[in-house]
Motif scaffolding. Structure first.
Motif, PDB file in Angstrom:
ATOM      1  N   ILE A 221       5.285  -2.151  -9.916  1.00 42.59           N
ATOM      2  CA  ILE A 221       4.255  -1.134  -9.666  1.00 42.59           C
ATOM      3  C   ILE A 221       3.874  -1.126  -8.188  1.00 42.59           C
ATOM      4  O   ILE A 221       3.779  -0.066  -7.559  1.00 42.59           O
ATOM      5  CB  ILE A 221       3.016  -1.374 -10.551  1.00 42.59           C
ATOM      6  CG1 ILE A 221       3.350  -1.148 -12.026  1.00 42.59           C
ATOM      7  CG2 ILE A 221       1.855  -0.471 -10.121  1.00 42.59           C
ATOM      8  CD1 ILE A 221       2.262  -1.612 -12.977  1.00 42.59           C
ATOM      9  N   ALA A 222       3.657  -2.305  -7.622  1.00 43.09           N
ATOM     10  CA  ALA A 222       3.279  -2.397  -6.203  1.00 43.09           C
ATOM     11  C   ALA A 222       4.383  -1.827  -5.313  1.00 43.09           C
ATOM     12  O   ALA A 222       4.095  -1.109  -4.333  1.00 43.09           O
ATOM     13  CB  ALA A 222       2.964  -3.842  -5.829  1.00 43.09           C
ATOM     14  N   ARG A 223       5.622  -2.123  -5.631  1.00 40.35           N
ATOM     15  CA  ARG A 223       6.744  -1.592  -4.852  1.00 40.35           C
ATOM     16  C   ARG A 223       6.785  -0.070  -4.915  1.00 40.35           C
ATOM     17  O   ARG A 223       7.030   0.600  -3.906  1.00 40.35           O
ATOM     18  CB  ARG A 223       8.066  -2.150  -5.365  1.00 40.35           C
ATOM     19  CG  ARG A 223       8.364  -3.512  -4.868  1.00 40.35           C
ATOM     20  CD  ARG A 223       8.812  -3.414  -3.438  1.00 40.35           C
ATOM     21  NE  ARG A 223       9.147  -4.729  -2.940  1.00 40.35           N
ATOM     22  CZ  ARG A 223       9.073  -5.064  -1.679  1.00 40.35           C
ATOM     23  NH1 ARG A 223       8.688  -4.207  -0.784  1.00 40.35           N
ATOM     24  NH2 ARG A 223       9.392  -6.259  -1.289  1.00 40.35           N
ATOM     25  N   LEU A 224       6.564   0.490  -6.097  1.00 40.49           N
ATOM     26  CA  LEU A 224       6.563   1.949  -6.235  1.00 40.49           C
ATOM     27  C   LEU A 224       5.442   2.583  -5.421  1.00 40.49           C
ATOM     28  O   LEU A 224       5.640   3.615  -4.765  1.00 40.49           O
ATOM     29  CB  LEU A 224       6.431   2.342  -7.715  1.00 40.49           C
ATOM     30  CG  LEU A 224       7.686   2.173  -8.551  1.00 40.49           C
ATOM     31  CD1 LEU A 224       7.371   2.402 -10.026  1.00 40.49           C
ATOM     32  CD2 LEU A 224       8.783   3.122  -8.080  1.00 40.49           C
TER      33      LEU A 224
ATOM     34  N   ALA B 255       5.025  -1.670   4.513  1.00 40.72           N
ATOM     35  CA  ALA B 255       3.791  -1.056   4.023  1.00 40.72           C
ATOM     36  C   ALA B 255       2.808  -2.128   3.560  1.00 40.72           C
ATOM     37  O   ALA B 255       3.195  -3.201   3.108  1.00 40.72           O
ATOM     38  CB  ALA B 255       4.096  -0.090   2.889  1.00 40.72           C
ATOM     39  N   SER B 256       1.537  -1.798   3.667  1.00 46.07           N
ATOM     40  CA  SER B 256       0.475  -2.776   3.425  1.00 46.07           C
ATOM     41  C   SER B 256      -0.191  -2.650   2.061  1.00 46.07           C
ATOM     42  O   SER B 256      -0.675  -3.629   1.518  1.00 46.07           O
ATOM     43  CB  SER B 256      -0.569  -2.607   4.531  1.00 46.07           C
ATOM     44  OG  SER B 256      -1.628  -3.488   4.365  1.00 46.07           O
ATOM     45  N   PHE B 257      -0.250  -1.453   1.514  1.00 42.20           N
ATOM     46  CA  PHE B 257      -0.999  -1.219   0.275  1.00 42.20           C
ATOM     47  C   PHE B 257      -0.046  -1.023  -0.877  1.00 42.20           C
ATOM     48  O   PHE B 257       0.846  -0.194  -0.802  1.00 42.20           O
ATOM     49  CB  PHE B 257      -1.879   0.016   0.416  1.00 42.20           C
ATOM     50  CG  PHE B 257      -2.714   0.294  -0.799  1.00 42.20           C
ATOM     51  CD1 PHE B 257      -3.941  -0.319  -0.953  1.00 42.20           C
ATOM     52  CD2 PHE B 257      -2.269   1.150  -1.786  1.00 42.20           C
ATOM     53  CE1 PHE B 257      -4.717  -0.076  -2.079  1.00 42.20           C
ATOM     54  CE2 PHE B 257      -3.029   1.396  -2.913  1.00 42.20           C
ATOM     55  CZ  PHE B 257      -4.255   0.785  -3.055  1.00 42.20           C
ATOM     56  N   PRO B 258      -0.250  -1.733  -1.962  1.00 40.06           N
ATOM     57  CA  PRO B 258      -1.146  -2.853  -2.216  1.00 40.06           C
ATOM     58  C   PRO B 258      -0.497  -4.171  -1.788  1.00 40.06           C
ATOM     59  O   PRO B 258       0.711  -4.250  -1.609  1.00 40.06           O
ATOM     60  CB  PRO B 258      -1.336  -2.815  -3.730  1.00 40.06           C
ATOM     61  CG  PRO B 258      -0.042  -2.262  -4.244  1.00 40.06           C
ATOM     62  CD  PRO B 258       0.453  -1.305  -3.184  1.00 40.06           C
ATOM     63  N   SER B 259      -1.306  -5.195  -1.662  1.00 42.34           N
ATOM     64  CA  SER B 259      -0.814  -6.515  -1.279  1.00 42.34           C
ATOM     65  C   SER B 259       0.043  -7.101  -2.401  1.00 42.34           C
ATOM     66  O   SER B 259      -0.413  -7.210  -3.537  1.00 42.34           O
ATOM     67  CB  SER B 259      -1.997  -7.444  -1.007  1.00 42.34           C
ATOM     68  OG  SER B 259      -1.579  -8.793  -0.969  1.00 42.34           O
ATOM     69  N   MET B 260       1.276  -7.457  -2.059  1.00 42.87           N
ATOM     70  CA  MET B 260       2.169  -8.059  -3.055  1.00 42.87           C
ATOM     71  C   MET B 260       1.668  -9.452  -3.463  1.00 42.87           C
ATOM     72  O   MET B 260       1.754  -9.827  -4.630  1.00 42.87           O
ATOM     73  CB  MET B 260       3.589  -8.168  -2.500  1.00 42.87           C
ATOM     74  CG  MET B 260       4.234  -6.838  -2.167  1.00 42.87           C
ATOM     75  SD  MET B 260       4.526  -5.803  -3.596  1.00 42.87           S
ATOM     76  CE  MET B 260       5.906  -6.622  -4.309  1.00 42.87           C
TER      77      MET B 260
ATOM     78  N   GLY C 183      -6.560  -3.346  -4.139  1.00 37.04           N
ATOM     79  CA  GLY C 183      -5.512  -2.598  -4.837  1.00 37.04           C
ATOM     80  C   GLY C 183      -4.514  -3.529  -5.497  1.00 37.04           C
ATOM     81  O   GLY C 183      -4.075  -3.302  -6.628  1.00 37.04           O
ATOM     82  N   GLY C 184      -4.151  -4.605  -4.795  1.00 36.63           N
ATOM     83  CA  GLY C 184      -3.239  -5.591  -5.368  1.00 36.63           C
ATOM     84  C   GLY C 184      -3.830  -6.255  -6.597  1.00 36.63           C
ATOM     85  O   GLY C 184      -3.126  -6.501  -7.583  1.00 36.63           O
TER      86      GLY C 184
END
Length: 193
Positions: free
Chosen positions: A69-72, A98-103, A154-155
């Motif tokens: 999800i974060a990657r998408l 990219a920064s958002f969201p934090s993995m 967000g992460g």
């Protein structure tokens, strides 16, 4: 970046006057806590009970779903990191991804939520430790200047949602398997357990 990010980032981000112990603690949390978690999960698979293994499957699924999800989101909505906007101080070498969201936050909060939802939820010390580690991970990423507060928030949301989604999927699989066994028992005249 949201409107609250600059002020909150300036408050949490380490600067030249920040004690070195604080910066090194954040580096340890950011760099070593994921590795230590992996070791604990591996030991749980090797030495744990069947219930613990089921919980660890939930945990790994939660983290995988959160990662996807974060990657998408990152792919669809690339956002700059604080250093790319010349804000604050960055204490870790980090690329321009990219920064958002934090993995890191996504994985940490997926782990914490999975521990809460899994069979280990009765172990309140472990649940509390998992949530403290997730919060510490979120703090460390902002403290070291590689994420804005909204990135780790967000992460956290992605990780929590990933864990709920994994839990829901596993629950559906268990129900389907249970229905299949119930049908077989009825078909062959066996008494239900």
């Amino acid at each position: 970046m949201f409107s609250f990010d600059p002020a909150l980032y300036a408050l949490v981000n380490a600067n030249a006057q920040t004690p070195l112990l604080s910066i090194e603690t954040a580096r340890f949390i950011s760099g070593w806590v994921p590795n230590l978690s992996l070791i604990v999960v591996a030991l749980g698979f090797v030495r744990g009970s069947p219930a613990m293994r089921r919980s660890l499957v939930l945990l790994l699924m939660s983290m995988a779903i959160a990662w996807c999800i974060a990657r998408l989101i990152r792919w669809g909505f690339p956002t700059p990191r604080p250093a790319q906007l010349n804000m604050g101080m960055q204490w870790l070498q980090h690329g321009g991804r990219a920064s958002f969201p934090s993995m890191h936050a996504s994985g940490a909060f997926a782990l914490a939520m999975a521990v809460s939802l899994g069979s280990m939820r009765h172990r309140t010390t472990l649940v509390a430790f998992a949530w403290m580690a997730a919060l510490a991970m979120a703090w460390s990423r902002v403290h070291l200047g590689v994420h804005f507060p909204s990135d780790v928030i967000g992460g956290a949301l992605v990780g929590i949602c990933g864990a709920y989604l994994a839990w829901w999927l596993l629950l559906g699989i268990r129900k389907q398997r249970g229905l299949r066994w119930s049908r077989l028992r009825l078909r062959f005249g066996l008494q239900p357990r």
